[in-house]
Design a protein around this motif. Structure first.
Motif, PDB file in Angstrom:
ATOM      1  N   PHE A   1       0.808  -1.234   0.050  1.00 55.25           N
ATOM      2  CA  PHE A   1       0.008  -0.061  -0.092  1.00 55.25           C
ATOM      3  C   PHE A   1       0.843   1.390   0.010  1.00 55.25           C
ATOM      4  CE2 PHE A   1      -2.745  -3.186   2.312  1.00 55.25           C
ATOM      5  CZ  PHE A   1      -3.699  -3.180   1.164  1.00 55.25           C
ATOM      6  N   THR A   2       0.325   2.218  -0.519  1.00 53.85           N
ATOM      7  CA  THR A   2       1.040   3.574  -0.266  1.00 53.85           C
ATOM      8  C   THR A   2       1.224   4.028   0.880  1.00 53.85           C
ATOM      9  OG1 THR A   2      -0.986   4.760  -0.753  1.00 53.85           O
ATOM     10  CG2 THR A   2       0.411   4.298  -2.745  1.00 53.85           C
ATOM     11  N   HIS A   3       2.161   5.053   0.983  1.00 52.50           N
ATOM     12  CA  HIS A   3       2.476   5.439   2.625  1.00 52.50           C
ATOM     13  C   HIS A   3       1.282   6.068   3.111  1.00 52.50           C
ATOM     14  CE1 HIS A   3       4.226   7.469   5.831  1.00 52.50           C
ATOM     15  NE2 HIS A   3       3.975   8.606   5.544  1.00 52.50           N
ATOM     16  N   ASP A   4       0.327   6.902   2.397  1.00 53.03           N
ATOM     17  CA  ASP A   4      -0.944   7.445   3.172  1.00 53.03           C
ATOM     18  C   ASP A   4      -2.048   6.433   3.410  1.00 53.03           C
ATOM     19  OD1 ASP A   4      -0.932   7.582   0.237  1.00 53.03           O
ATOM     20  OD2 ASP A   4      -2.875   8.642   0.271  1.00 53.03           O
ATOM     21  N   THR A   5      -1.965   5.449   2.575  1.00 52.92           N
ATOM     22  CA  THR A   5      -2.917   4.294   2.989  1.00 52.92           C
ATOM     23  C   THR A   5      -2.482   3.538   3.986  1.00 52.92           C
ATOM     24  OG1 THR A   5      -3.583   4.207   0.491  1.00 52.92           O
ATOM     25  CG2 THR A   5      -4.046   2.189   1.826  1.00 52.92           C
ATOM     26  N   ARG A   6      -1.321   3.036   4.301  1.00 49.21           N
ATOM     27  CA  ARG A   6      -0.719   2.384   5.337  1.00 49.21           C
ATOM     28  C   ARG A   6      -0.931   3.119   6.635  1.00 49.21           C
ATOM     29  NH1 ARG A   6       3.040  -1.713   4.216  1.00 49.21           N
ATOM     30  NH2 ARG A   6       3.907  -1.299   6.446  1.00 49.21           N
ATOM     31  N   LEU A   7      -0.821   4.182   6.594  1.00 45.24           N
ATOM     32  CA  LEU A   7      -1.091   5.528   7.798  1.00 45.24           C
ATOM     33  C   LEU A   7      -2.293   5.458   8.159  1.00 45.24           C
ATOM     34  CD1 LEU A   7       0.796   7.338   9.516  1.00 45.24           C
ATOM     35  CD2 LEU A   7       0.319   9.150   8.050  1.00 45.24           C
ATOM     36  N   SER A   8      -3.227   5.754   7.273  1.00 41.29           N
ATOM     37  CA  SER A   8      -4.728   5.546   7.326  1.00 41.29           C
ATOM     38  C   SER A   8      -5.057   4.355   8.027  1.00 41.29           C
ATOM     39  CB  SER A   8      -5.527   6.042   6.191  1.00 41.29           C
ATOM     40  OG  SER A   8      -6.785   6.045   6.762  1.00 41.29           O
ATOM     41  N   LEU A   9      -4.652   3.426   7.491  1.00 42.14           N
ATOM     42  CA  LEU A   9      -5.020   2.106   7.817  1.00 42.14           C
ATOM     43  C   LEU A   9      -4.763   1.668   9.380  1.00 42.14           C
ATOM     44  CD1 LEU A   9      -4.515  -0.346   4.857  1.00 42.14           C
ATOM     45  CD2 LEU A   9      -6.995   0.369   5.918  1.00 42.14           C
TER      46      LEU A   9
ATOM     47  N   ARG B   1     -12.590  18.553   2.733  1.00 45.97           N
ATOM     48  CA  ARG B   1     -12.073  20.074   3.076  1.00 45.97           C
ATOM     49  C   ARG B   1     -11.275  20.078   4.329  1.00 45.97           C
ATOM     50  NH1 ARG B   1     -17.473  21.254   2.012  1.00 45.97           N
ATOM     51  NH2 ARG B   1     -17.315  22.161   4.223  1.00 45.97           N
ATOM     52  N   ALA B   2     -10.343  20.792   4.518  1.00 40.96           N
ATOM     53  CA  ALA B   2      -9.521  20.934   5.767  1.00 40.96           C
ATOM     54  C   ALA B   2     -10.387  21.447   7.020  1.00 40.96           C
ATOM     55  CB  ALA B   2      -8.308  21.654   5.545  1.00 40.96           C
ATOM     56  N   ASP B   3     -11.494  22.107   6.608  1.00 41.68           N
ATOM     57  CA  ASP B   3     -12.343  22.724   7.669  1.00 41.68           C
ATOM     58  C   ASP B   3     -13.581  21.981   8.007  1.00 41.68           C
ATOM     59  OD1 ASP B   3     -13.712  23.189   5.274  1.00 41.68           O
ATOM     60  OD2 ASP B   3     -14.081  25.407   5.865  1.00 41.68           O
ATOM     61  N   ASP B   4     -13.637  20.666   7.307  1.00 39.95           N
ATOM     62  CA  ASP B   4     -14.632  19.685   7.816  1.00 39.95           C
ATOM     63  C   ASP B   4     -14.413  19.436   8.949  1.00 39.95           C
ATOM     64  OD1 ASP B   4     -16.402  19.969   5.427  1.00 39.95           O
ATOM     65  OD2 ASP B   4     -15.093  18.124   4.487  1.00 39.95           O
ATOM     66  N   PRO B   5     -15.584  18.926   9.738  1.00 38.65           N
ATOM     67  CA  PRO B   5     -15.156  18.423  11.203  1.00 38.65           C
ATOM     68  C   PRO B   5     -14.289  17.312  11.219  1.00 38.65           C
ATOM     69  CG  PRO B   5     -17.687  18.889  10.737  1.00 38.65           C
ATOM     70  CD  PRO B   5     -16.978  18.785   9.474  1.00 38.65           C
ATOM     71  N   LEU B   6     -13.693  17.180  12.266  1.00 36.94           N
ATOM     72  CA  LEU B   6     -12.573  16.181  12.405  1.00 36.94           C
ATOM     73  C   LEU B   6     -13.275  14.740  12.112  1.00 36.94           C
ATOM     74  CD1 LEU B   6      -9.744  15.032  13.290  1.00 36.94           C
ATOM     75  CD2 LEU B   6     -10.621  14.940  15.678  1.00 36.94           C
ATOM     76  N   VAL B   7     -14.281  14.332  12.747  1.00 39.38           N
ATOM     77  CA  VAL B   7     -14.965  12.998  12.562  1.00 39.38           C
ATOM     78  C   VAL B   7     -15.038  12.668  10.959  1.00 39.38           C
ATOM     79  CG1 VAL B   7     -17.405  13.735  13.107  1.00 39.38           C
ATOM     80  CG2 VAL B   7     -16.521  11.408  13.484  1.00 39.38           C
ATOM     81  N   VAL B   8     -15.601  13.641  10.492  1.00 40.43           N
ATOM     82  CA  VAL B   8     -15.802  13.616   8.921  1.00 40.43           C
ATOM     83  C   VAL B   8     -14.699  13.272   8.235  1.00 40.43           C
ATOM     84  CG1 VAL B   8     -16.516  14.685   6.874  1.00 40.43           C
ATOM     85  CG2 VAL B   8     -18.076  15.129   8.797  1.00 40.43           C
ATOM     86  N   ARG B   9     -13.570  14.071   8.507  1.00 44.82           N
ATOM     87  CA  ARG B   9     -12.198  13.797   7.942  1.00 44.82           C
ATOM     88  C   ARG B   9     -11.667  12.449   8.068  1.00 44.82           C
ATOM     89  NH1 ARG B   9     -10.973  18.647  10.402  1.00 44.82           N
ATOM     90  NH2 ARG B   9      -8.866  17.829  11.309  1.00 44.82           N
ATOM     91  N   MET B  10     -11.907  11.942   9.299  1.00 42.96           N
ATOM     92  CA  MET B  10     -11.435  10.734   9.714  1.00 42.96           C
ATOM     93  C   MET B  10     -12.152   9.772   8.907  1.00 42.96           C
ATOM     94  SD  MET B  10     -11.046  10.775  13.999  1.00 42.96           S
ATOM     95  CE  MET B  10      -9.334  10.899  14.605  1.00 42.96           C
ATOM     96  N   VAL B  11     -13.449   9.707   9.048  1.00 40.74           N
ATOM     97  CA  VAL B  11     -14.173   8.769   8.408  1.00 40.74           C
ATOM     98  C   VAL B  11     -13.963   8.415   7.064  1.00 40.74           C
ATOM     99  CG1 VAL B  11     -16.617   8.177   7.891  1.00 40.74           C
ATOM    100  CG2 VAL B  11     -16.114   8.597  10.281  1.00 40.74           C
ATOM    101  N   VAL B  12     -14.064   9.526   6.315  1.00 33.02           N
ATOM    102  CA  VAL B  12     -13.772   9.498   5.086  1.00 33.02           C
ATOM    103  C   VAL B  12     -12.462   8.990   4.534  1.00 33.02           C
ATOM    104  CG1 VAL B  12     -13.578  10.884   2.980  1.00 33.02           C
ATOM    105  CG2 VAL B  12     -15.504  11.248   4.377  1.00 33.02           C
ATOM    106  N   GLU B  13     -11.443   9.272   5.341  1.00 34.04           N
ATOM    107  CA  GLU B  13      -9.930   8.943   5.163  1.00 34.04           C
ATOM    108  C   GLU B  13      -9.866   7.574   5.124  1.00 34.04           C
ATOM    109  OE1 GLU B  13      -5.740   8.866   4.537  1.00 34.04           O
ATOM    110  OE2 GLU B  13      -7.247  10.645   4.303  1.00 34.04           O
ATOM    111  N   TYR B  14     -10.356   7.091   6.299  1.00 30.23           N
ATOM    112  CA  TYR B  14     -10.555   5.572   6.610  1.00 30.23           C
ATOM    113  C   TYR B  14     -11.146   4.726   5.601  1.00 30.23           C
ATOM    114  CZ  TYR B  14      -9.031   7.023  11.221  1.00 30.23           C
ATOM    115  OH  TYR B  14      -8.365   7.547  12.373  1.00 30.23           O
TER     116      TYR B  14
END
Length: 178
Positions: free
Chosen positions: A3-11, A104-117
């Motif tokens: 996996f790419t670095h960002d995918t590994r980090l996110s997982l 977006r960087a100003d979305d709520p943390l939980v939204v950014r987390m869930v979408v990233e995951y």
């Protein structure tokens, strides 16, 4: 699959968040701050109880990635991306080279987390690697495990279960030998 670095980090961050459930180690805003610092979450933060509760509330849903069949995982990914209004884009920041953000960087943390995951889980599904998600092999542990090893040999969580199991096996062998 490598996996790419960002995918590994996110997982890895996803696994860490899910494992804050038992025992519950995400009880204060400071705990959330530590988690965000450890996994280098970028973007805005409220640093308040509401943000903490929103992240706490999503943990069980994210734990649904473990032990689920492929279609269930895909349904969860798609739901999380839809709910987060995901709009993938390439970004560079904080020493990371090009990688994908879908909020977006100003979305709520939980939204950014869930979408990233959800985005990182897309790579897992596409690679046919759902078997990399498992539960700790220790009888007295219910933590989840992410196996990123080349030979897919990881059986224990990061909570010391592997060491405890090895010590117990060693002592049992010694006892039988005596």
């Amino acid at each position: 699959m490598d996996f790419t670095h960002d995918t590994r980090l996110s997982l890895q961050a996803l696994t860490a968040l899910v494992n804050t459930r038992h025992p519950d180690t995400l009880t204060t805003v400071a705990d959330l701050d530590d988690l965000c610092d450890r996994w280098r979450w970028s973007g805005g933060r409220n640093h308040d109880e509401a943000e903490l509760q929103a992240v706490r509330d999503v943990r069980d849903r994210l734990a649904g990635f473990w032990g689920a069949d492929e279609q269930t995982v895909v349904n969860l990914i798609n739901a999380l991306l839809f709910e987060g209004n995901a709009l993938p884009q390439l970004v560079r920041h904080d020493g990371f080279d090009w990688h994908i953000h879908a909020t977006r960087a100003d979305d709520p943390l939980v939204v950014r987390m869930v979408v990233e995951y959800a985005m990182s889980m897309m790579d897992v599904v596409r690679a046919g690697d759902l078997d990399r998600l498992s539960y700790c092999a220790a009888d007295d542990c219910d933590q989840v495990v992410l196996d990123l090893s080349r030979n897919r040999s990881r059986k224990f969580c990061d909570s010391g279960c592997g060491n405890r199991s090895n010590v117990a096996a060693y002592r049992a062998r010694r006892k039988r030998a005596d």
